[in-house]
Design a protein around this motif. Structure first.
Motif, mmCIF file in Angstrom:
data_model
loop_
_atom_site.group_PDB
_atom_site.id
_atom_site.type_symbol
_atom_site.label_atom_id
_atom_site.label_comp_id
_atom_site.label_asym_id
_atom_site.label_seq_id
_atom_site.Cartn_x
_atom_site.Cartn_y
_atom_site.Cartn_z
ATOM 1 N N THR A 27 0.833 -1.201 0.000
ATOM 2 C CA THR A 27 0.000 0.000 0.000
ATOM 3 C C THR A 27 0.860 1.240 0.000
ATOM 4 O OG1 THR A 27 -1.561 1.333 1.244
ATOM 5 C CG2 THR A 27 -0.230 -0.183 2.510
ATOM 6 N N THR A 28 0.602 2.154 -0.909
ATOM 7 C CA THR A 28 1.322 3.426 -0.871
ATOM 8 C C THR A 28 0.753 4.326 0.210
ATOM 9 O OG1 THR A 28 -0.092 4.367 -2.578
ATOM 10 C CG2 THR A 28 1.975 3.371 -3.292
ATOM 11 N N PHE A 29 -0.385 3.957 0.751
ATOM 12 C CA PHE A 29 -0.980 4.745 1.820
ATOM 13 C C PHE A 29 -0.097 4.731 3.057
ATOM 14 C CE2 PHE A 29 -4.269 5.999 4.861
ATOM 15 C CZ PHE A 29 -4.874 7.017 4.143
ATOM 16 N N SER A 30 0.686 3.671 3.252
ATOM 17 C CA SER A 30 1.568 3.606 4.414
ATOM 18 C C SER A 30 2.652 4.678 4.333
ATOM 19 C CB SER A 30 2.190 2.215 4.537
ATOM 20 O OG SER A 30 2.902 1.877 3.372
ATOM 21 N N SER A 31 3.202 4.926 3.150
ATOM 22 C CA SER A 31 4.212 5.979 2.996
ATOM 23 C C SER A 31 3.595 7.350 3.266
ATOM 24 C CB SER A 31 4.803 5.955 1.589
ATOM 25 O OG SER A 31 5.463 4.742 1.366
ATOM 26 N N PHE A 32 2.433 7.590 2.709
ATOM 27 C CA PHE A 32 1.713 8.846 2.942
ATOM 28 C C PHE A 32 1.467 9.047 4.436
ATOM 29 C CE2 PHE A 32 -2.640 10.207 3.959
ATOM 30 C CZ PHE A 32 -2.569 11.557 3.626
ATOM 31 N N SER A 33 1.061 7.984 5.117
ATOM 32 C CA SER A 33 0.767 8.072 6.546
ATOM 33 C C SER A 33 2.018 8.385 7.351
ATOM 34 C CB SER A 33 0.146 6.769 7.037
ATOM 35 O OG SER A 33 -1.043 6.504 6.343
#
Length: 162
Positions: free
Chosen positions: A113-119
């Motif tokens: 998930t690229t959402f983990s980097s954003f988070s």
């Protein structure tokens, strides 16, 4: 201190433990060795397969219009990247090795998930006292990503699908 700065300081205290600077995880372009690229690529492939498998399994367990599978991988990836970012700051820990960090944090979780980097990036902005920038990152990312999904879909429908 202004009200915004005070809020940023309070959020930074609340969001401990401190996570190191992003430069550690996301190197500048053209500084990666072929070996690091291999480990990032392998992690990305495995993460993408994991994302697909988990998403499909969760959607079968909870059939609903809400994308529970995607939500699950995004939340799980965010949790794991937070854990690994802290572990990588401890010298001698297996996560402190550069190739291991790039495999898990950039590759595996980036593919999962690229959402983990954003988070992680948003949390670090809060921790560094940049609450306003963190909130801008949240709003700008969500709005622009949704907008660009819509733009891409419309572009394809208009120009690529006949």
């Amino acid at each position: 201190a202004t009200e915004s700065e005070s809020l940023g300081i309070q959020l930074a205290e609340a969001l401990k433990p401190e996570i190191s600077r992003l430069d550690h995880f996301f190197p500048k372009p053209m500084t990666s060795s072929l070996s690091i690229l291999f480990w990032v690529g392998l992690g990305s492939a495995l993460g993408g397969m994991g994302r697909f498998g988990v998403t499909m399994w969760v959607q079968r367990q909870f059939p609903h219009e809400f994308p529970w599978g995607t939500w699950t991988v995004n939340v799980a990836g965010s949790f794991v990247i937070g854990m690994l970012a802290v572990l990588s700051n401890h010298e001698g820990h297996w996560m402190s090795h550069l190739h291991v960090q790039r495999f898990f944090i950039v590759g595996l979780l980036g593919g999962f998930t690229t959402f983990s980097s954003f988070s992680l990036q948003t949390l670090q902005l809060f921790q560094q006292g940049h609450a306003g920038m963190a909130l801008i990152n949240i709003c700008a990312s969500l709005i622009s990503c949704i907008l660009f999904v819509w733009l891409g879909a419309n572009f394809s429908a208009k120009f690529l699908v006949r």
